[in-house]
Design a protein around this motif. Structure first.
Motif, PDB file in Angstrom:
ATOM      1  N   ASP A 233     -31.868  28.333 -56.859  1.00  0.00           N
ATOM      2  CA  ASP A 233     -31.836  26.904 -57.131  1.00  0.00           C
ATOM      3  C   ASP A 233     -30.443  26.525 -57.633  1.00  0.00           C
ATOM      4  N   PRO A 234     -29.691  25.755 -56.854  1.00  0.00           N
ATOM      5  CA  PRO A 234     -28.338  25.387 -57.290  1.00  0.00           C
ATOM      6  C   PRO A 234     -28.314  24.692 -58.641  1.00  0.00           C
ATOM      7  N   ALA A 235     -29.389  23.997 -58.991  1.00  0.00           N
ATOM      8  CA  ALA A 235     -29.414  23.246 -60.238  1.00  0.00           C
ATOM      9  C   ALA A 235     -29.341  24.149 -61.467  1.00  0.00           C
ATOM     10  N   LYS A 236     -29.594  25.429 -61.286  1.00  0.00           N
ATOM     11  CA  LYS A 236     -29.570  26.362 -62.417  1.00  0.00           C
ATOM     12  C   LYS A 236     -28.163  26.879 -62.721  1.00  0.00           C
ATOM     13  N   PHE A 237     -27.206  26.492 -61.881  1.00  0.00           N
ATOM     14  CA  PHE A 237     -25.835  26.941 -62.068  1.00  0.00           C
ATOM     15  C   PHE A 237     -24.926  25.732 -62.256  1.00  0.00           C
ATOM     16  N   THR A 238     -23.785  25.943 -62.901  1.00  0.00           N
ATOM     17  CA  THR A 238     -22.872  24.845 -63.196  1.00  0.00           C
ATOM     18  C   THR A 238     -21.986  24.528 -61.993  1.00  0.00           C
ATOM     19  N   ALA A 239     -21.964  23.273 -61.615  1.00  0.00           N
ATOM     20  CA  ALA A 239     -21.131  22.818 -60.496  1.00  0.00           C
ATOM     21  C   ALA A 239     -19.683  22.655 -60.966  1.00  0.00           C
ATOM     22  N   PRO A 240     -18.729  22.686 -60.036  1.00  0.00           N
ATOM     23  CA  PRO A 240     -17.316  22.538 -60.413  1.00  0.00           C
ATOM     24  C   PRO A 240     -17.003  21.173 -61.015  1.00  0.00           C
ATOM     25  N   ALA A 241     -15.993  21.160 -61.871  1.00  0.00           N
ATOM     26  CA  ALA A 241     -15.446  19.884 -62.329  1.00  0.00           C
ATOM     27  C   ALA A 241     -14.660  19.219 -61.208  1.00  0.00           C
ATOM     28  N   LEU A 242     -14.109  20.061 -60.298  1.00  0.00           N
ATOM     29  CA  LEU A 242     -13.365  19.567 -59.151  1.00  0.00           C
ATOM     30  C   LEU A 242     -13.486  20.574 -58.019  1.00  0.00           C
ATOM     31  N   SER A 243     -13.960  20.121 -56.866  1.00  0.00           N
ATOM     32  CA  SER A 243     -13.977  20.953 -55.669  1.00  0.00           C
ATOM     33  C   SER A 243     -12.711  20.686 -54.867  1.00  0.00           C
ATOM     34  N   LEU A 244     -11.992  21.764 -54.573  1.00  0.00           N
ATOM     35  CA  LEU A 244     -10.750  21.667 -53.808  1.00  0.00           C
ATOM     36  C   LEU A 244     -11.023  22.010 -52.351  1.00  0.00           C
ATOM     37  N   GLY A 245      -9.971  22.083 -51.541  1.00  0.00           N
ATOM     38  CA  GLY A 245     -10.131  22.496 -50.163  1.00  0.00           C
ATOM     39  C   GLY A 245     -10.524  23.967 -50.078  1.00  0.00           C
ATOM     40  N   ALA A 246     -11.198  24.331 -49.005  1.00  0.00           N
ATOM     41  CA  ALA A 246     -11.551  25.730 -48.797  1.00  0.00           C
ATOM     42  C   ALA A 246     -10.291  26.564 -48.584  1.00  0.00           C
ATOM     43  N   HIS A 247     -10.232  27.698 -49.260  1.00  0.00           N
ATOM     44  CA  HIS A 247      -9.166  28.705 -49.082  1.00  0.00           C
ATOM     45  C   HIS A 247      -7.802  28.286 -49.615  1.00  0.00           C
ATOM     46  N   VAL A 248      -7.718  27.180 -50.375  1.00  0.00           N
ATOM     47  CA  VAL A 248      -6.406  26.773 -50.870  1.00  0.00           C
ATOM     48  C   VAL A 248      -5.914  27.690 -51.992  1.00  0.00           C
ATOM     49  N   ALA A 249      -6.807  28.479 -52.567  1.00  0.00           N
ATOM     50  CA  ALA A 249      -6.462  29.517 -53.551  1.00  0.00           C
ATOM     51  C   ALA A 249      -5.768  28.963 -54.800  1.00  0.00           C
ATOM     52  N   PRO A 250      -6.493  28.205 -55.636  1.00  0.00           N
ATOM     53  CA  PRO A 250      -5.892  27.750 -56.883  1.00  0.00           C
ATOM     54  C   PRO A 250      -5.668  28.939 -57.814  1.00  0.00           C
ATOM     55  N   LEU A 251      -4.453  29.083 -58.294  1.00  0.00           N
ATOM     56  CA  LEU A 251      -4.151  30.161 -59.240  1.00  0.00           C
ATOM     57  C   LEU A 251      -3.914  29.538 -60.614  1.00  0.00           C
ATOM     58  N   GLY A 252      -2.658  29.467 -61.065  1.00  0.00           N
ATOM     59  CA  GLY A 252      -2.401  28.954 -62.395  1.00  0.00           C
ATOM     60  C   GLY A 252      -2.794  27.501 -62.552  1.00  0.00           C
ATOM     61  N   ILE A 253      -3.353  27.169 -63.728  1.00  0.00           N
ATOM     62  CA  ILE A 253      -3.575  25.775 -64.099  1.00  0.00           C
ATOM     63  C   ILE A 253      -3.004  25.591 -65.506  1.00  0.00           C
ATOM     64  N   HIS A 254      -2.540  24.379 -65.792  1.00  0.00           N
ATOM     65  CA  HIS A 254      -1.808  24.180 -67.047  1.00  0.00           C
ATOM     66  C   HIS A 254      -1.893  22.732 -67.494  1.00  0.00           C
ATOM     67  N   PHE A 255      -2.376  22.528 -68.731  1.00  0.00           N
ATOM     68  CA  PHE A 255      -2.322  21.205 -69.328  1.00  0.00           C
ATOM     69  C   PHE A 255      -0.922  20.967 -69.876  1.00  0.00           C
ATOM     70  N   TYR A 256      -0.288  19.920 -69.400  1.00  0.00           N
ATOM     71  CA  TYR A 256       1.087  19.631 -69.810  1.00  0.00           C
ATOM     72  C   TYR A 256       1.091  19.080 -71.232  1.00  0.00           C
ATOM     73  N   LEU A 257       1.800  19.762 -72.134  1.00  0.00           N
ATOM     74  CA  LEU A 257       1.825  19.399 -73.546  1.00  0.00           C
ATOM     75  C   LEU A 257       3.123  18.723 -73.978  1.00  0.00           C
ATOM     76  N   GLY A 258       4.125  18.732 -73.116  1.00  0.00           N
ATOM     77  CA  GLY A 258       5.428  18.207 -73.481  1.00  0.00           C
ATOM     78  C   GLY A 258       5.475  16.681 -73.514  1.00  0.00           C
ATOM     79  N   LYS A 259       6.654  16.164 -73.900  1.00  0.00           N
ATOM     80  CA  LYS A 259       6.864  14.726 -73.984  1.00  0.00           C
ATOM     81  C   LYS A 259       7.880  14.217 -72.960  1.00  0.00           C
ATOM     82  N   GLN A 260       8.516  15.145 -72.218  1.00  0.00           N
ATOM     83  CA  GLN A 260       9.556  14.719 -71.285  1.00  0.00           C
ATOM     84  C   GLN A 260       8.982  13.928 -70.117  1.00  0.00           C
ATOM     85  N   PHE A 261       7.835  14.327 -69.606  1.00  0.00           N
ATOM     86  CA  PHE A 261       7.243  13.653 -68.454  1.00  0.00           C
ATOM     87  C   PHE A 261       6.634  12.310 -68.876  1.00  0.00           C
TER      88      PHE A 261
END
Length: 347
Positions: A233-261
């Protein structure tokens, strides 16, 4: 090779991208010490590097080989002045690394991980409570659930106790804690051999310790696995916060903490899509930004592109780190480079 790729890259309007370092073989996870020294793990190269920008011009002047001959040392993190490096079976530590660059020595702090190299490389991080965070991928494309694999663990460095933070995770090669909430977000690479367009790769967030994200039974919250999904039952498992494209292979993720941007980018989630291999037409090969409001992704926007053009690969982004001035570093294991993204202020 790395210098040539800069002509290919396009960054969001108002930003500049430059080369912080090249000739950093197979650069994977990166970490910045309090002194501003950038440390980079590799994978196939088996090396760990220190990169020093002595004149503070945004370009590394010196590269020091900290260690060689290691087993897929993909992950690096700084904690209390010590450099922690991940191998397949173990975590090692270089004490007071900034002050021991000329005679680096390490000690083993944990050696209880599985020995399989398939998805055996690991990234590292530090939790808000000071524990090491360590994902352990599954030793397969898809296989039966096993308590030693397919999980994100925390490691108490005093007791050496491992605690499962998340399970049902095929292969996470990136995570970060959301500022202000201490919520753990992580990337997960979807399984192969189900066609060009399914299942999606995922960005997930952890709501409680031990939460199950579906693998190997359910992919991306809704797709039953043809081998292991029957009767689940899919409902028993947690769904993604974001589904990306198939096979795009997300590696590093990073919350930007700086003030320059600009403010639109501050405390938002940068994602490195390393790029596909199990797809008729290539996908991924970019850095994007997930805009998050009240814990939900409301927008996903390309940020740094051009790593692949007309099916030709020029680079593959992997991971992020920030320098003290708020500029963003992006590693590239294909081009052997680390880029620096800046937002020049108008004077």
């Amino acid at each position: 090779m790395a210098k040539n790729i800069l002509d290919k890259l396009t960054v969001a309007e108002g930003f500049n991208v430059s080369l912080f370092a090249d000739d950093v073989e197979n650069a994977r996870e990166i970490a910045v010490s309090d002194k501003g020294i950038v440390y980079a793990g590799s994978m196939k190269a088996g090396n760990v590097y220190a990169l020093i920008d002595r004149n503070q011009d945004g370009v590394a002047d010196e590269k020091i080989l900290i260690a060689s001959g290691l087993k897929l040392p993909s992950g690096v993190v700084i904690k209390d002045g010590d450099l922690y490096v991940s191998e397949v079976e173990r975590i090692i530590r270089f004490k007071d690394i900034d002050n021991n660059l000329n005679s680096p020595k390490f000690e083993v702090v944990f050696d209880g991980f599985p020995s399989e190299t398939h998805h055996g490389w690991k990234v590292l991080g530090v939790s808000p409570t000071g524990e090491l965070i360590i994902p352990v991928g599954v030793p397969c494309n898809v296989c039966a659930e096993n308590e030693r694999y397919g999980r994100i663990f925390s490691l108490n460095l005093e007791t050496k106790k491992l605690t499962t933070i998340a399970q049902g995770v095929r292969n996470s090669v990136g995570f970060d804690f959301q500022p202000g909430t201490e919520t753990l977000w992580f990337s997960d690479n979807g399984r192969d051999m189900m066609g060009d367009d399914i299942p999606p790769c995922e960005i997930n967030k952890v709501s409680y310790s031990g939460e199950h994200f579906g693998f190997p039974y359910v992919h991306a919250g809704t797709i039953l696995d043809p081998e292991f999904g029957q009767g689940k039952d899919p409902a028993k498992f947690t769904a993604p916060a974001l589904s990306l494209g198939a096979h795009v292979a997300p590696l590093g993720i990073h919350f930007y903490l700086g003030k320059q941007f600009p403010s639109d980018y501050q405390q938002q989630l940068f994602v490195a899509e390393h790029g596909s291999w199990n797809r008729t037409k290539k996908a991924g090969y970019k850095v994007a930004v997930a805009t998050i409001e009240q814990g939900k992704v409301v927008k996903y926007t390309p940020f740094l592109t051009g790593f692949m053009q007309d099916e030709q690969t020029f680079g593959r982004p992997v991971a992020f780190a920030e320098l003290a001035d708020g500029s963003l570093l992006v590693s590239d294991d294909y081009a052997g480079a680390i880029y620096r993204v800046t937002y020049p202020q108008s004077k």
